[in-house]
Every structure is written in structure tokens, then in C-alpha cells.
Write a protein that holds these residues in place. Sequence first.
Motif, PDB file in Angstrom:
ATOM      1  N   THR A  36       0.834  -1.158   0.117  1.00 18.35           N
ATOM      2  CA  THR A  36      -0.061   0.078  -0.057  1.00 18.35           C
ATOM      3  C   THR A  36       0.981   1.222  -0.032  1.00 18.35           C
ATOM      4  O   THR A  36       0.583   2.276  -0.328  1.00 18.35           O
ATOM      5  N   ASN A  37       2.014   1.301   0.719  1.00 23.28           N
ATOM      6  CA  ASN A  37       2.940   2.367   0.839  1.00 23.28           C
ATOM      7  C   ASN A  37       4.033   2.353  -0.180  1.00 23.28           C
ATOM      8  O   ASN A  37       4.887   3.303   0.037  1.00 23.28           O
ATOM      9  N   ASN A  38       3.874   1.626  -1.348  1.00 23.56           N
ATOM     10  CA  ASN A  38       4.864   1.363  -2.320  1.00 23.56           C
ATOM     11  C   ASN A  38       6.208   1.174  -1.682  1.00 23.56           C
ATOM     12  O   ASN A  38       7.281   1.688  -2.308  1.00 23.56           O
ATOM     13  N   ARG A  39       6.409   0.427  -0.495  1.00 20.58           N
ATOM     14  CA  ARG A  39       7.719   0.044  -0.265  1.00 20.58           C
ATOM     15  C   ARG A  39       7.980  -1.549  -0.095  1.00 20.58           C
ATOM     16  O   ARG A  39       8.841  -2.099   0.484  1.00 20.58           O
ATOM     17  N   ALA A  40       7.239  -2.171  -0.902  1.00 21.30           N
ATOM     18  CA  ALA A  40       7.352  -3.836  -0.992  1.00 21.30           C
ATOM     19  C   ALA A  40       8.526  -4.175  -1.647  1.00 21.30           C
ATOM     20  O   ALA A  40       8.886  -5.414  -1.682  1.00 21.30           O
ATOM     21  N   GLY A  41       9.013  -3.490  -2.910  1.00 20.87           N
ATOM     22  CA  GLY A  41      10.011  -3.726  -3.740  1.00 20.87           C
ATOM     23  C   GLY A  41       9.325  -4.730  -4.843  1.00 20.87           C
ATOM     24  O   GLY A  41      10.289  -5.481  -5.256  1.00 20.87           O
ATOM     25  N   LEU A  42       8.022  -4.561  -5.203  1.00 26.83           N
ATOM     26  CA  LEU A  42       7.890  -5.511  -6.201  1.00 26.83           C
ATOM     27  C   LEU A  42       8.529  -5.041  -7.598  1.00 26.83           C
ATOM     28  O   LEU A  42       9.009  -4.180  -7.678  1.00 26.83           O
ATOM     29  N   PRO A  43       8.752  -6.091  -8.358  1.00 29.76           N
ATOM     30  CA  PRO A  43       9.542  -5.827  -9.489  1.00 29.76           C
ATOM     31  C   PRO A  43       8.628  -4.806 -10.664  1.00 29.76           C
ATOM     32  O   PRO A  43       7.377  -4.710 -10.582  1.00 29.76           O
ATOM     33  N   GLN A  44       9.751  -4.239 -11.299  1.00 29.35           N
ATOM     34  CA  GLN A  44       8.988  -3.344 -12.278  1.00 29.35           C
ATOM     35  C   GLN A  44       8.231  -4.011 -13.272  1.00 29.35           C
ATOM     36  O   GLN A  44       8.252  -5.285 -13.683  1.00 29.35           O
ATOM     37  N   ASP A  45       7.387  -3.200 -14.059  1.00 29.40           N
ATOM     38  CA  ASP A  45       6.460  -3.956 -15.134  1.00 29.40           C
ATOM     39  C   ASP A  45       7.546  -4.327 -16.167  1.00 29.40           C
ATOM     40  O   ASP A  45       8.572  -3.927 -16.663  1.00 29.40           O
ATOM     41  N   ARG A  46       6.972  -5.408 -16.716  1.00 30.71           N
ATOM     42  CA  ARG A  46       7.802  -6.345 -17.829  1.00 30.71           C
ATOM     43  C   ARG A  46       6.864  -6.619 -18.907  1.00 30.71           C
ATOM     44  O   ARG A  46       5.544  -6.812 -18.669  1.00 30.71           O
ATOM     45  N   ASN A  47       7.443  -6.768 -20.048  1.00 34.00           N
ATOM     46  CA  ASN A  47       6.728  -7.200 -21.320  1.00 34.00           C
ATOM     47  C   ASN A  47       6.665  -8.633 -21.083  1.00 34.00           C
ATOM     48  O   ASN A  47       7.505  -9.267 -21.008  1.00 34.00           O
ATOM     49  N   LEU A  48       5.472  -9.267 -21.569  1.00 30.60           N
ATOM     50  CA  LEU A  48       5.160 -10.580 -21.740  1.00 30.60           C
ATOM     51  C   LEU A  48       5.979 -10.954 -23.240  1.00 30.60           C
ATOM     52  O   LEU A  48       6.357 -10.236 -24.215  1.00 30.60           O
ATOM     53  N   PRO A  49       6.481 -12.248 -23.357  1.00 32.95           N
ATOM     54  CA  PRO A  49       6.686 -12.651 -24.596  1.00 32.95           C
ATOM     55  C   PRO A  49       6.227 -12.254 -25.906  1.00 32.95           C
ATOM     56  O   PRO A  49       4.972 -12.321 -25.674  1.00 32.95           O
ATOM     57  N   ASN A  50       6.827 -11.797 -26.960  1.00 35.53           N
ATOM     58  CA  ASN A  50       6.033 -11.357 -28.202  1.00 35.53           C
ATOM     59  C   ASN A  50       5.056 -10.287 -27.877  1.00 35.53           C
ATOM     60  O   ASN A  50       3.845  -9.993 -28.703  1.00 35.53           O
ATOM     61  N   ASP A  51       5.303  -9.439 -27.053  1.00 34.81           N
ATOM     62  CA  ASP A  51       4.303  -8.392 -26.722  1.00 34.81           C
ATOM     63  C   ASP A  51       5.232  -7.001 -26.180  1.00 34.81           C
ATOM     64  O   ASP A  51       6.446  -7.180 -25.758  1.00 34.81           O
ATOM     65  N   ASP A  52       4.866  -5.684 -26.578  1.00 39.76           N
ATOM     66  CA  ASP A  52       5.419  -4.678 -26.576  1.00 39.76           C
ATOM     67  C   ASP A  52       4.748  -3.885 -25.226  1.00 39.76           C
ATOM     68  O   ASP A  52       5.195  -2.784 -24.973  1.00 39.76           O
ATOM     69  N   GLU A  53       3.850  -4.552 -24.574  1.00 44.35           N
ATOM     70  CA  GLU A  53       2.979  -3.689 -23.561  1.00 44.35           C
ATOM     71  C   GLU A  53       3.550  -4.059 -22.218  1.00 44.35           C
ATOM     72  O   GLU A  53       3.244  -5.216 -21.821  1.00 44.35           O
ATOM     73  N   PRO A  54       3.877  -3.371 -21.332  1.00 48.44           N
ATOM     74  CA  PRO A  54       4.594  -3.765 -20.090  1.00 48.44           C
ATOM     75  C   PRO A  54       3.289  -4.256 -19.087  1.00 48.44           C
ATOM     76  O   PRO A  54       2.085  -3.723 -19.364  1.00 48.44           O
ATOM     77  N   ILE A  55       3.507  -5.183 -18.483  1.00 51.29           N
ATOM     78  CA  ILE A  55       2.414  -5.819 -17.582  1.00 51.29           C
ATOM     79  C   ILE A  55       2.867  -5.860 -16.286  1.00 51.29           C
ATOM     80  O   ILE A  55       4.140  -6.075 -15.910  1.00 51.29           O
ATOM     81  N   PRO A  56       1.963  -5.233 -15.188  1.00 49.07           N
ATOM     82  CA  PRO A  56       2.574  -5.196 -13.906  1.00 49.07           C
ATOM     83  C   PRO A  56       2.600  -6.481 -13.215  1.00 49.07           C
ATOM     84  O   PRO A  56       1.753  -7.547 -13.616  1.00 49.07           O
ATOM     85  N   PHE A  57       3.247  -6.781 -12.113  1.00 52.23           N
ATOM     86  CA  PHE A  57       3.385  -8.027 -11.533  1.00 52.23           C
ATOM     87  C   PHE A  57       2.011  -7.965 -10.528  1.00 52.23           C
ATOM     88  O   PHE A  57       1.883  -7.046 -10.230  1.00 52.23           O
ATOM     89  N   HIS A  58       1.620  -9.142 -10.509  1.00 51.83           N
ATOM     90  CA  HIS A  58       0.241  -9.175  -9.698  1.00 51.83           C
ATOM     91  C   HIS A  58       0.381 -10.465  -8.527  1.00 51.83           C
ATOM     92  O   HIS A  58       1.103 -11.400  -8.812  1.00 51.83           O
ATOM     93  N   ILE A  59      -0.419 -10.369  -7.381  1.00 54.36           N
ATOM     94  CA  ILE A  59      -0.453 -11.339  -6.552  1.00 54.36           C
ATOM     95  C   ILE A  59      -1.623 -11.889  -6.795  1.00 54.36           C
ATOM     96  O   ILE A  59      -2.692 -11.311  -7.155  1.00 54.36           O
ATOM     97  N   VAL A  60      -1.865 -13.308  -6.817  1.00 55.85           N
ATOM     98  CA  VAL A  60      -2.786 -14.154  -7.118  1.00 55.85           C
ATOM     99  C   VAL A  60      -3.404 -14.559  -5.360  1.00 55.85           C
ATOM    100  O   VAL A  60      -2.897 -14.946  -4.719  1.00 55.85           O
ATOM    101  N   ALA A  61      -4.766 -14.257  -5.297  1.00 54.86           N
ATOM    102  CA  ALA A  61      -5.202 -14.460  -4.025  1.00 54.86           C
ATOM    103  C   ALA A  61      -6.509 -15.290  -4.394  1.00 54.86           C
ATOM    104  O   ALA A  61      -7.256 -15.280  -5.315  1.00 54.86           O
ATOM    105  N   ASP A  62      -7.339 -15.656  -3.050  1.00 57.06           N
ATOM    106  CA  ASP A  62      -8.771 -16.211  -3.306  1.00 57.06           C
ATOM    107  C   ASP A  62      -9.581 -14.917  -3.034  1.00 57.06           C
ATOM    108  O   ASP A  62      -9.251 -13.696  -2.791  1.00 57.06           O
ATOM    109  N   ASP A  63     -10.733 -15.245  -3.150  1.00 59.68           N
ATOM    110  CA  ASP A  63     -11.909 -14.290  -2.915  1.00 59.68           C
ATOM    111  C   ASP A  63     -12.099 -13.860  -1.619  1.00 59.68           C
ATOM    112  O   ASP A  63     -12.893 -12.823  -1.486  1.00 59.68           O
ATOM    113  N   ALA A  64     -11.360 -13.957  -0.682  1.00 65.17           N
ATOM    114  CA  ALA A  64     -11.462 -13.382   0.610  1.00 65.17           C
ATOM    115  C   ALA A  64     -10.756 -12.159   0.785  1.00 65.17           C
ATOM    116  O   ALA A  64     -11.039 -11.312   1.743  1.00 65.17           O
ATOM    117  N   PHE A  65     -10.130 -12.037  -0.317  1.00 66.74           N
ATOM    118  CA  PHE A  65      -9.286 -10.570  -0.478  1.00 66.74           C
ATOM    119  C   PHE A  65     -10.053  -9.638  -1.159  1.00 66.74           C
ATOM    120  O   PHE A  65     -10.716  -9.891  -2.264  1.00 66.74           O
TER     121      PHE A  65
END
Length: 171
Positions: A36-65
Motif C-alpha cells: 500500500t505504501n509502495n515499499r514492498a520492492g515489487l518488480p518493475q512492469d515487464r513485457n510478456l513474450p512477443n508483446d511490447d506492452e509492459p504488464i505489472p506483476f500481480h499477487i494471486v489470491a482467493d476471494d477472501a481478499f
Amino acid sequence: MSLSDAKNRFLFIDVGAGGAGDGGTWQKCNLARAITNNRAGLPQDRNLPNDDEPIPFHIVADDAFSLNPWLMKPYSCESQDPTKRLYSFRLSCARCVVENAFGLLQMGWRVFGTTMQQDVEVCNKITLCTCVMHNLALQRYSCAGTNIDHEDQHHNVIPGTWRQESLNLME
């Protein structure tokens, strides 16, 4: 509360805040505050293979979040749209990584197959130490193999052997 990578290693673990459910535990978690405070050190957005649009990293969670720009969770069970059901199924498969991490942890460290009789603080330290040793074992030795859930060529999920090991411990 934990966060695992695709190689079943623990990237983050917060021990001792249980009993509040996933959503409540997350709200008290240090990682939630750091993201929330941008202090987690998440990786920078990256392009997927064969794509030029950077995609942010995500955390996968269940529906309780609660939904956030950096968090992916399944659609509600009420959704009958086939596309949304497929998305939710695939997301659940991705979420199995953390289940596999805990399954491998329990399989490798039998202390998790029963109730620990130690003081809470000692249990917390045991959990943290075994998570570190788990990561070291995965890094140095390729010990996941068929122990983890995986898919066959037809995309059927094959349960990892840790699931059977867990059942055997409960018998």
C-alpha cells in the motif's frame, strides 16, 4: 500469511496472526502495508513474450481478499459466464503454487503434521526457520518433482504426492 513464487519458495511469511481469516489477517500483515505504501520492492512492469506492452506483476489470491490493482482474484461463484469461470479456474490453478509450497513444507518437516506442543513464540520461530530451510532445499536440490500439483497434456490437474502424504499423517 505467505507469498510464494512460481518455484514454490516463500517470498514472504507472516506468522502468528491467525484466527482472523485470510482477509482479516491480510489487513494486519506487514506486506499489505508495504504494498500500500509502495515499499514492498515489487518488480518493475515487464513485457510478456512477443508483446511490447509492459504488464505489472500481480499477487494471486482467493476471494477472501479485496480487489486491488496489484491483486488478481477469482470472480464470484455466482458468475455463470463460461469465460469468467475459465478465468477463475486458471487463477485457482495458479493459486495452487502456495498450496504446493505448504504441502512440500509439511512433507519435509514432520513437525507440521501434528499439533506443536511448544510455546507460541517457539512455534513461530520453528515455522520461520523451516520456511527458510524449505527455500534452501528447493534452491539447492530439485525436490519438487511429482510432489507438487501439475497438469497433464490435456490440462487435467494431477494432485501432488504431498496431498497423499498429508492424508497419511492424519490417519
